[in-house]
Design a protein around this motif. Structure first.
Motif, PDB file in Angstrom:
ATOM      1  N   ILE A  40      -1.475   9.901   3.558  1.00  0.00           N
ATOM      2  CA  ILE A  40      -2.717   9.562   2.859  1.00  0.00           C
ATOM      3  C   ILE A  40      -2.512   8.256   2.109  1.00  0.00           C
ATOM      4  O   ILE A  40      -1.549   8.110   1.346  1.00  0.00           O
ATOM      5  CB  ILE A  40      -3.090  10.664   1.850  1.00  0.00           C
ATOM      6  CG1 ILE A  40      -3.447  11.937   2.619  1.00  0.00           C
ATOM      7  CG2 ILE A  40      -4.259  10.239   0.980  1.00  0.00           C
ATOM      8  CD1 ILE A  40      -3.819  13.085   1.729  1.00  0.00           C
ATOM      9  N   GLU A  41      -3.416   7.308   2.364  1.00  0.00           N
ATOM     10  CA  GLU A  41      -3.337   6.028   1.667  1.00  0.00           C
ATOM     11  C   GLU A  41      -3.724   6.269   0.216  1.00  0.00           C
ATOM     12  O   GLU A  41      -4.846   6.678  -0.069  1.00  0.00           O
ATOM     13  CB  GLU A  41      -4.332   5.083   2.334  1.00  0.00           C
ATOM     14  CG  GLU A  41      -4.139   3.658   1.968  1.00  0.00           C
ATOM     15  CD  GLU A  41      -5.095   2.762   2.740  1.00  0.00           C
ATOM     16  OE1 GLU A  41      -5.165   2.905   3.988  1.00  0.00           O
ATOM     17  OE2 GLU A  41      -5.771   1.951   2.101  1.00  0.00           O
ATOM     18  N   CYS A  60      -1.098  19.547   4.672  1.00  0.00           N
ATOM     19  CA  CYS A  60      -0.774  19.983   6.043  1.00  0.00           C
ATOM     20  C   CYS A  60       0.611  19.499   6.450  1.00  0.00           C
ATOM     21  O   CYS A  60       1.253  18.739   5.724  1.00  0.00           O
ATOM     22  CB  CYS A  60      -1.807  19.419   7.012  1.00  0.00           C
ATOM     23  SG  CYS A  60      -1.626  17.642   7.258  1.00  0.00           S
ATOM     24  N   LYS A  61       1.054  19.936   7.605  1.00  0.00           N
ATOM     25  CA  LYS A  61       2.333  19.445   8.151  1.00  0.00           C
ATOM     26  C   LYS A  61       2.090  18.661   9.436  1.00  0.00           C
ATOM     27  O   LYS A  61       2.802  17.708   9.744  1.00  0.00           O
ATOM     28  CB  LYS A  61       3.264  20.633   8.449  1.00  0.00           C
ATOM     29  CG  LYS A  61       3.842  21.264   7.188  1.00  0.00           C
ATOM     30  CD  LYS A  61       5.209  21.869   7.458  1.00  0.00           C
ATOM     31  CE  LYS A  61       6.044  22.064   6.218  1.00  0.00           C
ATOM     32  NZ  LYS A  61       5.347  22.596   5.042  1.00  0.00           N
ATOM     33  N   GLU A  62       1.044  19.077  10.180  1.00  0.00           N
ATOM     34  CA  GLU A  62       0.835  18.444  11.498  1.00  0.00           C
ATOM     35  C   GLU A  62      -0.367  17.508  11.550  1.00  0.00           C
ATOM     36  O   GLU A  62      -0.693  16.975  12.593  1.00  0.00           O
ATOM     37  CB  GLU A  62       0.636  19.513  12.588  1.00  0.00           C
ATOM     38  CG  GLU A  62       1.913  20.134  13.089  1.00  0.00           C
ATOM     39  CD  GLU A  62       2.159  21.455  12.384  1.00  0.00           C
ATOM     40  OE1 GLU A  62       1.161  22.089  12.016  1.00  0.00           O
ATOM     41  OE2 GLU A  62       3.321  21.827  12.191  1.00  0.00           O
ATOM     42  N   CYS A 119      -6.046  13.883   6.012  1.00  0.00           N
ATOM     43  CA  CYS A 119      -5.163  12.738   6.316  1.00  0.00           C
ATOM     44  C   CYS A 119      -5.542  12.093   7.652  1.00  0.00           C
ATOM     45  O   CYS A 119      -4.800  11.267   8.182  1.00  0.00           O
ATOM     46  CB  CYS A 119      -3.707  13.182   6.321  1.00  0.00           C
ATOM     47  SG  CYS A 119      -3.329  14.436   7.552  1.00  0.00           S
ATOM     48  N   LYS A 120      -6.691  12.466   8.164  1.00  0.00           N
ATOM     49  CA  LYS A 120      -7.180  11.945   9.457  1.00  0.00           C
ATOM     50  C   LYS A 120      -6.111  12.091  10.536  1.00  0.00           C
ATOM     51  O   LYS A 120      -5.836  11.164  11.292  1.00  0.00           O
ATOM     52  CB  LYS A 120      -7.635  10.489   9.319  1.00  0.00           C
ATOM     53  CG  LYS A 120      -8.743  10.327   8.283  1.00  0.00           C
ATOM     54  CD  LYS A 120      -9.417   8.964   8.395  1.00  0.00           C
ATOM     55  CE  LYS A 120     -10.431   8.734   7.308  1.00  0.00           C
ATOM     56  NZ  LYS A 120      -9.908   8.171   6.073  1.00  0.00           N
ATOM     57  N   GLU A 154       0.901  -1.160   0.000  1.00  0.00           N
ATOM     58  CA  GLU A 154       0.000   0.000   0.000  1.00  0.00           C
ATOM     59  C   GLU A 154       0.931   1.199   0.000  1.00  0.00           C
ATOM     60  O   GLU A 154       1.836   1.276   0.843  1.00  0.00           O
ATOM     61  CB  GLU A 154      -0.851   0.040   1.270  1.00  0.00           C
ATOM     62  CG  GLU A 154      -1.947  -1.002   1.330  1.00  0.00           C
ATOM     63  CD  GLU A 154      -3.146  -0.697   0.433  1.00  0.00           C
ATOM     64  OE1 GLU A 154      -3.196   0.389  -0.169  1.00  0.00           O
ATOM     65  OE2 GLU A 154      -4.011  -1.575   0.320  1.00  0.00           O
ATOM     66  N   LEU A 155       0.748   2.082  -0.962  1.00  0.00           N
ATOM     67  CA  LEU A 155       1.609   3.258  -1.022  1.00  0.00           C
ATOM     68  C   LEU A 155       0.902   4.454  -0.380  1.00  0.00           C
ATOM     69  O   LEU A 155      -0.238   4.761  -0.726  1.00  0.00           O
ATOM     70  CB  LEU A 155       1.965   3.561  -2.473  1.00  0.00           C
ATOM     71  CG  LEU A 155       2.914   4.728  -2.702  1.00  0.00           C
ATOM     72  CD1 LEU A 155       3.899   4.401  -3.814  1.00  0.00           C
ATOM     73  CD2 LEU A 155       2.165   5.996  -3.050  1.00  0.00           C
ATOM     74  N   ASP A 156       1.572   5.070   0.588  1.00  0.00           N
ATOM     75  CA  ASP A 156       1.024   6.273   1.225  1.00  0.00           C
ATOM     76  C   ASP A 156       1.820   7.485   0.759  1.00  0.00           C
ATOM     77  O   ASP A 156       3.029   7.384   0.518  1.00  0.00           O
ATOM     78  CB  ASP A 156       1.169   6.193   2.752  1.00  0.00           C
ATOM     79  CG  ASP A 156       0.401   5.020   3.343  1.00  0.00           C
ATOM     80  OD1 ASP A 156      -0.547   4.550   2.703  1.00  0.00           O
ATOM     81  OD2 ASP A 156       0.755   4.594   4.466  1.00  0.00           O
ATOM     82  N   ALA A 157       1.131   8.610   0.624  1.00  0.00           N
ATOM     83  CA  ALA A 157       1.824   9.853   0.258  1.00  0.00           C
ATOM     84  C   ALA A 157       1.733  10.804   1.442  1.00  0.00           C
ATOM     85  O   ALA A 157       0.717  10.813   2.156  1.00  0.00           O
ATOM     86  CB  ALA A 157       1.162  10.479  -0.952  1.00  0.00           C
ATOM     87  N   ARG A 158       2.777  11.572   1.670  1.00  0.00           N
ATOM     88  CA  ARG A 158       2.749  12.590   2.729  1.00  0.00           C
ATOM     89  C   ARG A 158       1.626  13.564   2.385  1.00  0.00           C
ATOM     90  O   ARG A 158       1.516  13.989   1.222  1.00  0.00           O
ATOM     91  CB  ARG A 158       4.108  13.289   2.758  1.00  0.00           C
ATOM     92  CG  ARG A 158       4.311  14.185   3.930  1.00  0.00           C
ATOM     93  CD  ARG A 158       4.292  13.504   5.272  1.00  0.00           C
ATOM     94  NE  ARG A 158       5.587  13.105   5.775  1.00  0.00           N
ATOM     95  CZ  ARG A 158       5.779  12.542   6.968  1.00  0.00           C
ATOM     96  NH1 ARG A 158       4.735  12.270   7.749  1.00  0.00           N
ATOM     97  NH2 ARG A 158       6.971  12.209   7.374  1.00  0.00           N
TER      98      ARG A 158
END
Ligand code: FA5
Length: 349
Positions: A290-291, A277-279, A284-285, A269-273
Motif C-alpha cells: 500500500i502506497e 491480506c497475504k496474497e 492493496c489492489k 514513496e514509502l509503501d507498507a505491506r
C-alpha cells in the motif's frame, strides 16, 4: 344566521372545556379560527346575505371568534395550572416510564486517529506544530525549493486567493516545514537549540481536484520533520516503522521507492505491506503493498532558505495522507464520506 352562530359556539365551548392537553386545543383552534376554519367560512358567507342582515351577521361572527379565542386562552391557563400543580405534588410521576433518549456525540474518526498519532509522536519527543490554512505562496512553494514557474507546482492544483498570487489555501502541511525551520534557525542563532528538533503537523489541506473515492478537494495530512546532526535515511525508516507499529499494533514491513519532491533529496514513496491480506486484496489492489506516504531528507536548499546551515544540520520529512490512513484503519471505501457531515456515516464510530 344569528341563531346558527349561537348554536355553533356551544359544541366548541364543550370541546374546549373537555380538552386535556395542548394538542387537542391546537386542533380545535385550527378547525375554528385558522384559515379555512369555521369562523372564516362564516365571514365568507356574509356577502351572500341580504344587505340589511350583513352588519349583524358580521358582528356575531366576530363575537364568536372572540368567544372561541377567550375560551381557548382560559383552557390553556387551566392546563398550565394543572401541570404546575402536578409537578408540585409529584402526582402523575411514573418512575417506570422509559427515560428520554439522549444522543451521545463521539470523536470523528479523523480526530480519533490524529489524537492517537499525536500521543504516539509526543511520547517520542515530537512537538505538535500548527500553521495557517490560508498560506503565503512563499511558505507553500518558494521556501520549499519550488520557485514560480517550476513545473512541480502542477503536482498540486492550487486554490489561489488573490490576483497577485501571494495567498493560497495551503496545498500541503509541508508549508509548516518552512515556518518551523525558520523558528528553529532563530533557536540555533540564539544558542538555545538542543538537537534533535522533532515536530509533527496534522492539519487540513486543499486542492482544486476532481473528486473521486480516493481524492477530495479538502483532506487531512500529517507532516513530520526531524532536524539534527547526521540525520539519515536510517532514522527516517526507524520513525516510519514506529509510526506503523503504533497505527496497526504490530510490525509492518515497508519498502522505499524513489519519489520526486523538490523539497527533499533523496525523495521516496514509502509503501507498507498490506495489513489486511497475504496474497493481495482490493485494498492493496492485489499488489500486497500500500502506497502510504512520501518522504525524504530535507533538501539543503530548504535548510539554507530558512536560515539553517546544511553543512552542520540535516533532517528528514514525511507527508502522511491522514485521510487515507483513516480510511485504511476503519475500512472506509470513499474519502468523500469523511467530511460529508452525514450522520448515518458518523454514527458508526
Ligand atoms: C505532498 O503533499 C508532500 N507535501 C508530501 C511530502 C512531505 C513529501 C514531506 C516529502 C516530504 P502528495 O501530493 O503526494 O505529497 O500528498 C501526500 C499524501 O496526501 C498522498 O500520499 C495521499 O495519501 C494524500 N493525498 C494527496 N492528494 C489527496 C487527495 N486529493 N485526497 C486525499 N488524499 C490525498
Amino acid at each position: 344566521m344569528t341563531e346558527t352562530l349561537e348554536s355553533l359556539f356551544e359544541p366548541i365551548r364543550a370541546r374546549i372545556a373537555a380538552a386535556t392537553d395542548e394538542d387537542e386545543l391546537r386542533k380545535i383552534e385550527r378547525e375554528t379560527l385558522d384559515k379555512g376554519g369555521t369562523v372564516a367560512a362564516l365571514l365568507a358567507a356574509i356577502p351572500s346575505l341580504p344587505g340589511p342582515k350583513r352588519p349583524l351577521a358580521g358582528k356575531r361572527a366576530n363575537e364568536l371568534k372572540n368567544a372561541i379565542g377567550a375560551a381557548l386562552a382560559e383552557a390553556r391557563e387551566r392546563l398550565a395550572r394543572l401541570a404546575m400543580e402536578r409537578e408540585r405534588t409529584g402526582a402523575g410521576f411514573d418512575p417506570t416510564l422509559p427515560g428520554a433518549r439522549i444522543s451521545r456525540g463521539g470523536l470523528h474518526p479523523l480526530v480519533a486517529v490524529t489524537r492517537e498519532l499525536e500521543d504516539l509522536f509526543t511520547s517520542m519527543g515530537y512537538v505538535v506544530l500548527d500553521g495557517p490554512e490560508i498560506e503565503t505562496d512563499y511558505h507553500n512553494f518558494e521556501a520549499l525549493n519550488i520557485p514560480r514557474d517550476h513545473p512541480a507546482r502542477d503536482m498540486q492544483d492550487t486554490f489561489r486567493l488573490d490576483l497577485e498570487g501571494k495567498l493560497v489555501l495551503r496545498t500541503h502541511t509541508s508549508a509548516v516545514q518552512a515556518r518551523g525551520l525558520k523558528r528553529l534557525a532563530d533557536e540555533i542563532r540564539a544558542g538555545r537549540f538542543a538537537p534533535p528538533f522533532r515536530a509533527i503537523v496534522p492539519g487540513k489541506v486543499f486542492r482544486q481536484e476532481t473528486t473521486d473515492a480516493s481524492h477530495e478537494h479538502t483532506f487531512h495530512q500529517m507532516e513530520g520533520l526531524v532536524v539534527g546532526k547526521d540525520v539519515s535515511v536510517g532514522h527516517l525508516i526507524g520513525a516510519m516503522k514506529t509510526l506503523l507499529r503504533g497505527v496497526f499494533g504490530r510490525e509492518i514491513e515497508i519498502r522505499l521507492r524513489p519519489g520526486y519532491f523538490p523539497f527533499v533529496e533523496p525523495g521516496f514513496e514509502l509503501d507498507a505491506r498490506c495489513p489486511f491480506c497475504k496474497e493481495g486484496c482490493s485494498v492493496c489492489k492485489r499488489s500486497t503493498w500500500i502506497e502510504l506516504l512520501p518522504c525524504g531528507l530535507v533538501h539543503p536548499n530548504v535548510l539554507q532558505e530558512c536560515g539553517i546551515d546544511p553543512e552542520h544540520w540535516s533532517g528528514f520529512a514525511f507527508g502522511l495522507g491522514l485521510s487515507r490512513l483513516v480510511m485504511l484503519r476503519y475500512g472506509i471505501d470513499d474519502v468523500r464520506l469523511l467530511l460529508s457531515g452525514d450522520l448515518r456515516f458518523l454514527e458508526q464510530f
